[in-house]
Scaffold this motif. Structure first.
Motif, PDB file in Angstrom:
ATOM      1  N   GLU A 256       0.844  -1.188   0.000  1.00 40.52           N
ATOM      2  CA  GLU A 256       0.000   0.000   0.000  1.00 40.52           C
ATOM      3  C   GLU A 256       0.882   1.240   0.000  1.00 40.52           C
ATOM      4  OE1 GLU A 256      -3.778   1.861   2.544  1.00 40.52           O
ATOM      5  OE2 GLU A 256      -2.762   0.021   3.194  1.00 40.52           O
TER       6      GLU A 256
ATOM      7  N   GLN B 101      -2.712   3.757  -3.571  1.00 40.99           N
ATOM      8  CA  GLN B 101      -2.785   2.507  -4.322  1.00 40.99           C
ATOM      9  C   GLN B 101      -2.527   1.338  -3.378  1.00 40.99           C
ATOM     10  OE1 GLN B 101      -0.145   2.514  -7.734  1.00 40.99           O
ATOM     11  NE2 GLN B 101      -0.945   4.454  -8.505  1.00 40.99           N
ATOM     12  N   ARG B 102      -3.246   0.266  -3.595  1.00 44.60           N
ATOM     13  CA  ARG B 102      -3.066  -0.959  -2.819  1.00 44.60           C
ATOM     14  C   ARG B 102      -3.266  -2.151  -3.732  1.00 44.60           C
ATOM     15  NH1 ARG B 102      -6.438  -4.590  -0.871  1.00 44.60           N
ATOM     16  NH2 ARG B 102      -5.787  -5.894   0.896  1.00 44.60           N
ATOM     17  N   LYS B 103      -2.406  -3.154  -3.584  1.00 46.89           N
ATOM     18  CA  LYS B 103      -2.545  -4.359  -4.408  1.00 46.89           C
ATOM     19  C   LYS B 103      -2.019  -5.553  -3.630  1.00 46.89           C
ATOM     20  CE  LYS B 103      -1.825  -6.058  -9.114  1.00 46.89           C
ATOM     21  NZ  LYS B 103      -3.274  -6.041  -9.427  1.00 46.89           N
TER      22      LYS B 103
ATOM     23  N   SER C  24       6.806  -3.441 -14.448  1.00 45.10           N
ATOM     24  CA  SER C  24       6.510  -2.170 -13.770  1.00 45.10           C
ATOM     25  C   SER C  24       7.795  -1.453 -13.375  1.00 45.10           C
ATOM     26  CB  SER C  24       5.635  -2.436 -12.536  1.00 45.10           C
ATOM     27  OG  SER C  24       4.373  -2.925 -12.939  1.00 45.10           O
TER      28      SER C  24
ATOM     29  N   ASP D  86      -1.940   1.213 -11.973  1.00 44.61           N
ATOM     30  CA  ASP D  86      -1.330   1.162 -10.643  1.00 44.61           C
ATOM     31  C   ASP D  86       0.139   0.711 -10.720  1.00 44.61           C
ATOM     32  OD1 ASP D  86      -1.827  -1.430 -11.424  1.00 44.61           O
ATOM     33  OD2 ASP D  86      -2.743  -2.062  -9.529  1.00 44.61           O
TER      34      ASP D  86
ATOM     35  N   VAL E  50       2.537   1.011  -7.409  1.00 44.24           N
ATOM     36  CA  VAL E  50       2.450   0.021  -6.340  1.00 44.24           C
ATOM     37  C   VAL E  50       2.930  -1.342  -6.831  1.00 44.24           C
ATOM     38  CG1 VAL E  50       0.051  -0.813  -6.651  1.00 44.24           C
ATOM     39  CG2 VAL E  50       1.071  -0.710  -4.370  1.00 44.24           C
ATOM     40  N   ARG E  51       2.721  -1.648  -8.098  1.00 41.05           N
ATOM     41  CA  ARG E  51       3.260  -2.892  -8.650  1.00 41.05           C
ATOM     42  C   ARG E  51       4.785  -2.889  -8.575  1.00 41.05           C
ATOM     43  NH1 ARG E  51      -0.382  -5.705 -12.871  1.00 41.05           N
ATOM     44  NH2 ARG E  51      -2.398  -4.696 -12.601  1.00 41.05           N
TER      45      ARG E  51
END
Length: 305
Positions: A156, A167-169, A185, A229, A232-233
């Motif tokens: 995050e 962004q969160r993943k 990325s 995103d 964050v990636r």
């Protein structure tokens, strides 16, 4: 089983922070060798540096490994590519103190490794199983590892610039997920920070072609983002590379919140300081099927325009 490359492959480019041209060759290695760097511009035993958590030394904005007399910096993208492709043993020869940034991602390394292919070795792989939660905190940044049956990474971030924002993943890293979802990325920064970094001797090799540079709502790099995103990636990519310095694939859930390279290394040191928090296990076939490089094929590599 443990793996290595079928044959050597070379990469060349410019160091992100040093701005120096450098060449790197990744060679196959025998079972139980692990991952080592060798500075070809130096002589003797001082040229060898282990890719290991306890060889990490303090450094701003990248991961640096060192022995008593030599160092190699910005290793995280290459380490992520090795881990994401399931490569356990390799000798990495480099003729300078910093890895080339390539396009700012791990994709060029992944492409190279997949072009050579992997060779299985006559020794079982081992995994580092997390047995109990471990967390480290630095202000509003935190990183943790907790038990899981695969390697899971959750990250995050929150930036004032609208081009990044919040962004969160989360991803299960098994079965080529890194190659499909993360490896292309690129590293990123804010335009407002570039001059300050260069004044401090950093980002001397950075350009709009090898990093995503944002200014408020705008993405200055040509072509914009590869993913909505992408920042964050990339932080997840970095985390995989830094976790690979554990010396074995991790079975556990990593969570990073505003975390960086130094905090992830602090997390590994905290894990290894608590013998009850982990166990090194021989990898069963069922475990092997859950590791990042299991079942990986060239078709898993995303096409990037």
């Amino acid at each position: 089983m443990q793996t290595t490359l079928k044959s050597s492959i070379s990469f060349s480019g410019t160091g992100l922070h040093s701005g120096r041209r450098v060449q790197v060759t990744v060679h196959p290695a025998s079972a139980e060798y692990g991952i080592w760097f060798r500075r070809t511009d130096l002589e003797g035993a001082r040229a060898l540096i282990p890719a290991r958590w306890d060889a990490v030394v303090p450094c701003r904005l990248c991961t640096k490994l060192a022995n008593a007399r030599a160092e190699v910096a910005t290793v995280e993208h290459l380490m992520a590519a090795l881990a994401g492709c399931g490569i356990h043993n390799a000798l990495i020869e480099i003729d300078g103190p910093e890895l080339p940034v390539m396009d700012g991602s791990a994709q060029p390394f992944v492409e190279g490794f997949l072009s050579r292919g992997l060779r299985r070795l006559a020794a079982p792989a081992r995994v580092l199983r997390i047995l109990e939660p471990v967390e480290v905190i630095d202000g509003d940044a935190r990183a943790s590892l907790s038990p899981a049956d695969t390697l899971e990474i959750e990250f995050e971030i929150d930036f004032a610039d609208g081009a990044i924002g919040h962004q969160r993943k989360a991803l299960n890293m098994a079965n080529g997920s890194f190659v499909r979802e993360l490896c292309d990325s690129r590293t990123f920064c804010r335009s407002a920070d570039v001059d300050a970094m260069r004044a401090n001797g950093l980002a001397l090799g950075g350009t709009l072609r090898n990093a995503v540079v944002v200014d408020g709502e705008r993405v200055l790099s040509p072509g914009g983002l590869r993913h909505a995103d992408e920042p964050v990636r990339h932080k997840m990519l970095d985390a995989l590379g830094d976790l690979a310095l554990a010396g074995a694939p991790i079975l556990g859930r990593y969570r990073g919140e505003r975390a960086g390279h130094a905090l992830t290394n602090r997390l590994l040191r905290a894990v290894f300081a608590r013998p009850g928090a982990f166990r090194l296990e021989t990898c069963s076939p069922a475990m092997a099927d859950r590791l990042p490089g299991a079942g990986l094929a060239a078709a898993d590599l995303r096409a990037v325009a």
